[in-house]
Scaffold this active site. Structure first.
Site, mmCIF file in Angstrom:
data_model
loop_
_atom_site.group_PDB
_atom_site.id
_atom_site.type_symbol
_atom_site.label_atom_id
_atom_site.label_comp_id
_atom_site.label_asym_id
_atom_site.label_seq_id
_atom_site.Cartn_x
_atom_site.Cartn_y
_atom_site.Cartn_z
ATOM 1 C CG HIS A 48 -3.364 15.629 5.120
ATOM 2 N ND1 HIS A 48 -3.622 15.152 3.857
ATOM 3 C CD2 HIS A 48 -3.685 14.626 5.989
ATOM 4 C CE1 HIS A 48 -4.094 13.907 3.953
ATOM 5 N NE2 HIS A 48 -4.125 13.572 5.220
ATOM 6 N N GLY A 93 0.814 -1.224 0.000
ATOM 7 C CA GLY A 93 0.000 0.000 0.000
ATOM 8 C C GLY A 93 0.840 1.262 0.000
ATOM 9 C CG ASN A 111 -0.955 12.637 3.256
ATOM 10 O OD1 ASN A 111 -0.539 13.505 2.474
ATOM 11 N ND2 ASN A 111 -1.505 11.513 2.851
ATOM 12 C CB SER A 114 -1.633 10.167 -0.904
ATOM 13 O OG SER A 114 -1.352 11.302 -0.118
ATOM 14 N N GLY A 115 -4.092 10.235 1.400
ATOM 15 C CA GLY A 115 -4.540 9.861 2.744
ATOM 16 C C GLY A 115 -5.573 8.753 2.730
ATOM 17 N NE ARG A 122 -6.864 -7.913 -2.538
ATOM 18 C CZ ARG A 122 -7.422 -7.809 -1.324
ATOM 19 N NH1 ARG A 122 -8.352 -8.668 -0.962
ATOM 20 N NH2 ARG A 122 -7.069 -6.843 -0.493
ATOM 21 C CE LYS A 160 -10.402 8.221 12.240
ATOM 22 N NZ LYS A 160 -10.042 7.931 10.843
ATOM 23 C CB CYS A 177 -2.089 11.920 8.360
ATOM 24 S SG CYS A 177 -3.646 11.381 7.664
ATOM 25 N NE ARG A 228 -9.898 12.626 1.407
ATOM 26 C CZ ARG A 228 -9.138 12.067 2.348
ATOM 27 N NH1 ARG A 228 -7.864 12.390 2.471
ATOM 28 N NH2 ARG A 228 -9.640 11.180 3.176
ATOM 29 C CB VAL A 238 0.995 3.933 4.790
ATOM 30 C CG1 VAL A 238 1.792 4.022 6.076
ATOM 31 C CG2 VAL A 238 0.057 5.132 4.665
HETATM 32 N N1 LIG Z 1 -2.326 7.175 3.461
HETATM 33 C C1 LIG Z 1 -2.138 7.913 4.532
HETATM 34 O O1 LIG Z 1 -1.710 9.066 4.472
HETATM 35 C C2 LIG Z 1 -2.444 7.374 5.874
HETATM 36 C C3 LIG Z 1 -2.091 8.135 6.966
HETATM 37 C C4 LIG Z 1 -2.356 7.652 8.235
HETATM 38 C C5 LIG Z 1 -2.964 6.419 8.353
HETATM 39 N N2 LIG Z 1 -3.300 5.688 7.258
HETATM 40 C C6 LIG Z 1 -3.886 4.371 7.462
HETATM 41 O O2 LIG Z 1 -3.006 3.372 6.969
HETATM 42 C C7 LIG Z 1 -3.729 2.239 6.493
HETATM 43 C C8 LIG Z 1 -3.342 1.897 5.062
HETATM 44 O O3 LIG Z 1 -3.438 3.027 4.256
HETATM 45 P P1 LIG Z 1 -2.854 3.097 2.779
HETATM 46 O O4 LIG Z 1 -3.065 4.496 2.403
HETATM 47 O O5 LIG Z 1 -1.473 2.534 2.679
HETATM 48 O O6 LIG Z 1 -3.883 2.139 1.972
HETATM 49 P P2 LIG Z 1 -3.693 1.352 0.587
HETATM 50 O O7 LIG Z 1 -2.743 2.037 -0.309
HETATM 51 O O8 LIG Z 1 -5.075 1.102 0.098
HETATM 52 O O9 LIG Z 1 -3.037 -0.064 1.037
HETATM 53 C C9 LIG Z 1 -3.727 -0.983 1.829
HETATM 54 C C10 LIG Z 1 -2.770 -2.108 2.234
HETATM 55 O O10 LIG Z 1 -3.466 -3.003 3.096
HETATM 56 C C11 LIG Z 1 -3.323 -4.331 2.610
HETATM 57 N N3 LIG Z 1 -4.450 -5.190 2.930
HETATM 58 C C12 LIG Z 1 -5.745 -5.054 2.527
HETATM 59 N N4 LIG Z 1 -6.482 -6.091 2.973
HETATM 60 C C13 LIG Z 1 -5.642 -6.893 3.667
HETATM 61 C C14 LIG Z 1 -5.783 -8.129 4.349
HETATM 62 N N5 LIG Z 1 -6.970 -8.762 4.417
HETATM 63 N N6 LIG Z 1 -4.706 -8.672 4.948
HETATM 64 C C15 LIG Z 1 -3.503 -8.059 4.892
HETATM 65 N N7 LIG Z 1 -3.296 -6.891 4.234
HETATM 66 C C16 LIG Z 1 -4.353 -6.325 3.632
HETATM 67 C C17 LIG Z 1 -3.216 -4.158 1.117
HETATM 68 O O11 LIG Z 1 -2.671 -5.333 0.553
HETATM 69 P P3 LIG Z 1 -3.106 -5.845 -0.941
HETATM 70 O O12 LIG Z 1 -2.294 -5.001 -1.890
HETATM 71 O O13 LIG Z 1 -2.724 -7.264 -0.929
HETATM 72 O O14 LIG Z 1 -4.589 -5.603 -1.061
HETATM 73 C C18 LIG Z 1 -2.283 -2.950 1.044
HETATM 74 O O15 LIG Z 1 -0.953 -3.355 1.256
HETATM 75 C C19 LIG Z 1 -5.188 2.625 6.726
HETATM 76 O O16 LIG Z 1 -5.556 2.135 7.993
HETATM 77 C C20 LIG Z 1 -5.169 4.126 6.747
HETATM 78 O O17 LIG Z 1 -6.259 4.660 7.437
HETATM 79 C C21 LIG Z 1 -3.041 6.127 6.024
#
Ligand SMILES: NC(=O)c1ccc[n+]([C@@H]2O[C@H](COP(=O)([O-])OP(=O)(O)OC[C@H]3O[C@@H](n4cnc5c(N)ncnc54)[C@H](OP(=O)(O)O)[C@@H]3O)[C@@H](O)[C@H]2O)c1
Length: 356
Positions: free
Chosen positions: A245, A16, A320, A162-163, A43, A216, A132, A238, A18
């Protein structure tokens, strides 16, 4: 000086936005890694990811995947964290969780590296990384709390796509292309098209009319700053920005503070940079903050709507994905390792009693 012990690190959500940043930040900061386990959903199992020129195969995140792990950086959403963080902790790993699953649990420290690192000491296997929007605000509020006292904070956020993750980044890209090609915009991730729009809805609505994202900021700020009664209000919005951010922040302080003193105060906080020269159009920008670890603050001015010079208005911008998520998580891992706080507090406590 003795060399730091290399650790076995798991990144959950490694495919993902992050998770990828976590892997990059571990390398950039030369965190001593013995073994890096990249975990994601079934997957992605079998896919390989290039890490510093070495292909590492992605494995499915299962309880057994945490056997032998010292530090598990979770970033795969709250449901995965709820299910697997206790499994990882039971196998001896300290979990640094980036989701909202554990943040408000009183037994789980919620930590911004330069604000409340001491809270890490009491962990029992799970530590939470703040949201974030709260992350970039906390060091600024800490400085004001310590210098002049905090009474009330009003925050309006301008949050990048991207958040939301990789799919939201693709959705904005596709909607921009659709506009140029004269096609209708298709919205799947957000309730409305995000390209050329401003959407005042992040996460689910609560009965109060606030969204979860807004709440939050309220609750996490209070916990991190150790100010359970702090008056905070937030509107989370958003915007069609890929990374970083931005936040318009209005603060009422207990004692007066001038903008010049606030600039000096913020410049002295680790990881904070003041960019504030309106005459040359210098203020923090999302595009400048992207890819950086600092929190940028500018447009610092006296808020005349609050009497006695106790009001400040500011503009705060940060990447973020980096400080808002990956960088802070790695900084927490560094603190836990350096202070020898990897084991849960209760186990360290027993070992210390035996040693005495
Ligand atoms: N983006 C930000 O700025 C940010 C900031 C703070 C917190 N967060 C938090 O960080 C988390 C991830 O965010 P992201 O932006 O990186 O999302 P993302 O790009 O959609 O990535 C999601 C990740 O989770 C994995 N995943 C999904 N289902 C899963 C499962 N059943 N078992 C194991 N892994 C699984 C995905 O793997 P696959 O590729 O195999 O589906 C992928 O690696 C969320 O909780 C989000 O709220 C994000």
């Amino acid at each position: 000086m003795s060399q730091p012990t290399p650790r076995t690190i798991a990144v959950v959500g490694a495919t993902g936005v992050v998770g990828q940043a976590m892997v990059a930040v571990l390398q950039e900061r030369a965190f001593p890694v013995r073994e890096l386990r990249l975990l994601a959903s079934g997957r992605s199992a079998g896919r390989s990811i290039d890490v510093g020129g070495r292909a590492i195969e992605v494995r499915e995140a299962t309880p057994q995947a945490f056997d032998g792990v010292d530090i598990a950086l979770f970033s795969a959403g709250a449901n995965i964290s709820l299910a697997l963080a206790p499994e990882a902790a039971a196998r001896g790993a300290v979990v640094i969780d980036n989701s909202s699953a554990w943040r408000m649990d009183p037994a789980v420290p919620l930590v911004v590296s330069q604000v409340n690192p001491g809270d890490l000491e009491a962990h029992e296997g799970i530590v939470a990384n703040p949201n974030c929007s709260t992350m970039q605000l906390a060091p600024i509020l800490m400085a004001l709390r310590d210098a002049v006292g905090l009474e009330r904070v009003v925050v309006d956020t301008y949050q990048s796509v991207s958040g939301t993750g990789a799919e939201a980044v693709a959705e904005l890209e596709d909607q921009v292309r659709a506009h140029v090609e004269g096609r209708p915009a298709v919205a799947a991730i957000y309730p409305h098209p995000i390209a050329f729009n401003v959407v005042p809805e992040i996460d689910a609505f609560l009965d109060s009319g606030y969204t979860k994202e807004e709440w939050k900021v309220v609750e996490e700020s209070r916990k991190i700053l150790h100010l359970p009664e702090l008056r905070v209000s937030c509107t989370a919005v958003r915007v069609p920005v890929f990374v970083s951010h931005s936040e318009a922040v209005h603060v009422e302080t207990t004692r007066p503070i001038s903008p010049a003193d606030a600039r000096r105060l913020f410049a002295a906080v680790g990881g904070v940079e003041v960019t504030d020269d309106p005459a040359s159009h210098a203020y923090p920008l999302a595009t400048d903050a992207a890819g950086r670890d600092e929190i940028f603050v500018g447009r610092i001015r006296q808020d005349p709507s609050i009497e006695d010079g106790r009001g400040l208005a500011l503009w705060v911008v940060s990447d973020n994905v980096r400080k808002g998520a990956a960088t802070n998580a790695v900084q927490l891992a560094e603190i836990l390792a350096a202070r020898e706080w990897l084991a849960p507090w209760s186990r360290r406590h027993v070992l210390e009693s035996v040693a005495r």
